[in-house]
Design a protein around this motif. Sequence first.
Motif, PDB file in Angstrom:
ATOM      1  N   THR A  40       0.824  -1.209   0.000  1.00  0.00           N
ATOM      2  CA  THR A  40       0.000   0.000   0.000  1.00  0.00           C
ATOM      3  C   THR A  40       0.857   1.258   0.000  1.00  0.00           C
ATOM      4  O   THR A  40       0.585   2.221  -0.719  1.00  0.00           O
ATOM      5  N   VAL A  41       1.931   1.263   0.788  1.00  0.00           N
ATOM      6  CA  VAL A  41       2.737   2.470   0.937  1.00  0.00           C
ATOM      7  C   VAL A  41       3.728   2.657  -0.208  1.00  0.00           C
ATOM      8  O   VAL A  41       4.232   3.758  -0.414  1.00  0.00           O
ATOM      9  N   ILE A  42       3.980   1.615  -0.984  1.00  0.00           N
ATOM     10  CA  ILE A  42       4.766   1.828  -2.205  1.00  0.00           C
ATOM     11  C   ILE A  42       4.087   2.899  -3.052  1.00  0.00           C
ATOM     12  O   ILE A  42       4.739   3.678  -3.753  1.00  0.00           O
ATOM     13  N   ASN A  43       2.737   2.960  -2.961  1.00  0.00           N
ATOM     14  CA  ASN A  43       1.996   3.982  -3.705  1.00  0.00           C
ATOM     15  C   ASN A  43       2.459   5.394  -3.366  1.00  0.00           C
ATOM     16  O   ASN A  43       2.427   6.290  -4.221  1.00  0.00           O
ATOM     17  N   ASN A  44       2.847   5.620  -2.103  1.00  0.00           N
ATOM     18  CA  ASN A  44       3.228   6.970  -1.699  1.00  0.00           C
ATOM     19  C   ASN A  44       4.474   7.466  -2.433  1.00  0.00           C
ATOM     20  O   ASN A  44       4.638   8.666  -2.632  1.00  0.00           O
ATOM     21  N   THR A  45       5.374   6.539  -2.782  1.00  0.00           N
ATOM     22  CA  THR A  45       6.524   6.928  -3.604  1.00  0.00           C
ATOM     23  C   THR A  45       6.205   6.780  -5.081  1.00  0.00           C
ATOM     24  O   THR A  45       6.817   7.435  -5.924  1.00  0.00           O
ATOM     25  N   LEU A  46       5.233   5.932  -5.393  1.00  0.00           N
ATOM     26  CA  LEU A  46       4.843   5.748  -6.796  1.00  0.00           C
ATOM     27  C   LEU A  46       4.112   6.968  -7.341  1.00  0.00           C
ATOM     28  O   LEU A  46       4.289   7.344  -8.503  1.00  0.00           O
ATOM     29  N   MET A 165       6.793   1.317   6.992  1.00  0.00           N
ATOM     30  CA  MET A 165       8.002   2.079   7.275  1.00  0.00           C
ATOM     31  C   MET A 165       9.116   1.729   6.287  1.00  0.00           C
ATOM     32  O   MET A 165       9.872   2.596   5.849  1.00  0.00           O
ATOM     33  N   LEU A 166       9.222   0.449   5.925  1.00  0.00           N
ATOM     34  CA  LEU A 166      10.283   0.021   5.019  1.00  0.00           C
ATOM     35  C   LEU A 166       9.959   0.323   3.558  1.00  0.00           C
ATOM     36  O   LEU A 166      10.868   0.516   2.750  1.00  0.00           O
ATOM     37  N   ALA A 167       8.681   0.362   3.208  1.00  0.00           N
ATOM     38  CA  ALA A 167       8.288   0.572   1.815  1.00  0.00           C
ATOM     39  C   ALA A 167       8.824   1.876   1.220  1.00  0.00           C
ATOM     40  O   ALA A 167       9.270   1.886   0.071  1.00  0.00           O
ATOM     41  N   PRO A 168       8.791   3.016   1.955  1.00  0.00           N
ATOM     42  CA  PRO A 168       9.337   4.242   1.363  1.00  0.00           C
ATOM     43  C   PRO A 168      10.820   4.135   1.018  1.00  0.00           C
ATOM     44  O   PRO A 168      11.271   4.691   0.016  1.00  0.00           O
ATOM     45  N   LEU A 169      11.587   3.413   1.841  1.00  0.00           N
ATOM     46  CA  LEU A 169      13.006   3.221   1.528  1.00  0.00           C
ATOM     47  C   LEU A 169      13.160   2.385   0.269  1.00  0.00           C
ATOM     48  O   LEU A 169      13.981   2.684  -0.604  1.00  0.00           O
ATOM     49  N   PHE A 170      12.355   1.329   0.188  1.00  0.00           N
ATOM     50  CA  PHE A 170      12.337   0.460  -0.988  1.00  0.00           C
ATOM     51  C   PHE A 170      11.964   1.259  -2.233  1.00  0.00           C
ATOM     52  O   PHE A 170      12.631   1.192  -3.263  1.00  0.00           O
TER      53      PHE A 170
END
Length: 440
Positions: A40-46, A165-170
Amino acid sequence: MPTVVSSSGTSAETAQETAIRYGPALTLLASLFFMWGFITVINNTLLPHLRSVFELNYTQTTLIESVWFIAYFVASIPSAKLIERIGYKMSLVVGLLIMAVGALGMMLAASIPSYGVTLTMLFVIASGITLLQVAANPYVAIVGKPETASSRLNLVQALNSAGTMLAPLFGAYLILGRSKSGTSAVGTVLSEAERMADAQSVILPYGLVAVVLVVLAIVIARFPLPTMGTSNARVAKEERKHLSLWSHRNLVFGIPAIFIYLIAEIGVANLFVNFVSQPDIANLTHEQAGRYLTFLWGGMMVGRFAGSAIMQRFDPARVLAAFSIGAFVVMMITSFAHGPVAMWSLILVGLFHSIMFPTIFTLGIKGLGPLTEEGSGLLVMAIAGGALVIVQGWIADNYGLQTSFLLTAACELYVLFYALWGSKPTHALPDEVLEPVTAP
């Protein structure tokens, strides 16, 4: 015959024996919470990435997230029916495979590239997550004593926050860090070739996600999960006529509480990178801002671990009220301050948002008894409130990005109302049960 364990803790088993019995299952379920939080949070960087690739305005950018949350509205009831038909375990497997198909589709969308295919594949991924939500949240909530349900779900949701928390770094490293738009100063105009090259940076991360999802689906398919007890099945038609979900105040006001809270959470997360990148806030590149997003989600993880411990001693509704007041204060600061103060106040709201979803959810299903499955489906459907983040996008386009966070502050006030009054149960029904299964 399997042992029937009452969620009220009235069986002969001790709390320690119950924890041992359900520990492995809860650990495995925690991995699901981690994965859907991560994706879900990958979307925030996507989103800032797609904004540059497809040259989108804020309304079009937030439409991407709206499509994601519309899936919750569309897929929740079918998910509940699927669970009734094939069971919780196979539903978890199907949900993971649906997500894997969507992740593979994102690789296709990046190869074309296509805004329309991107929207479609995000809808597919979100539909899979919806199925997991409808199955896993009530499952965790009823494993143990009802008075500690909020604490238990907050604890497992903390693993969800670890994923967020880890998704934004990824995402910052594999998407923004490998793209021209992610490493350039705000306002840099990209050429057609640069935008097309940027689109390709999505292929690797979603390929990795697809592999992990398939592996997790295989593990769950082979794992002996405890089954829901007979009282948790849908009530027979004649008996069901005498029961009504709408007589439970905590559910009736809990549905809009989830809906409204999601507007706040998703609006903050989606517009965070664009907000802190502004010259009068932190003046960062999108890649740098994506790394600060880790602190926002990290605060949610810390808050859930802390909230789980606090709720062992204090009433969950009172804790929810205190956190909603804190969230309102920091969002008002974000809406009017400038520089690092505005950035850090926005980061701090993650701490206050941390306990809101799991606590509202458990307060919402409290006392539903055999109606828990249906009530859970409605609460998960309310996650569709995240789709209204497009309203914040419209406010940002027409009145300014910083002003749009006043909408978030208003959402916190409804959560406060729910904590103080709306969450009080009415017409409570007997607690639910689980039936353990023996490994083959």
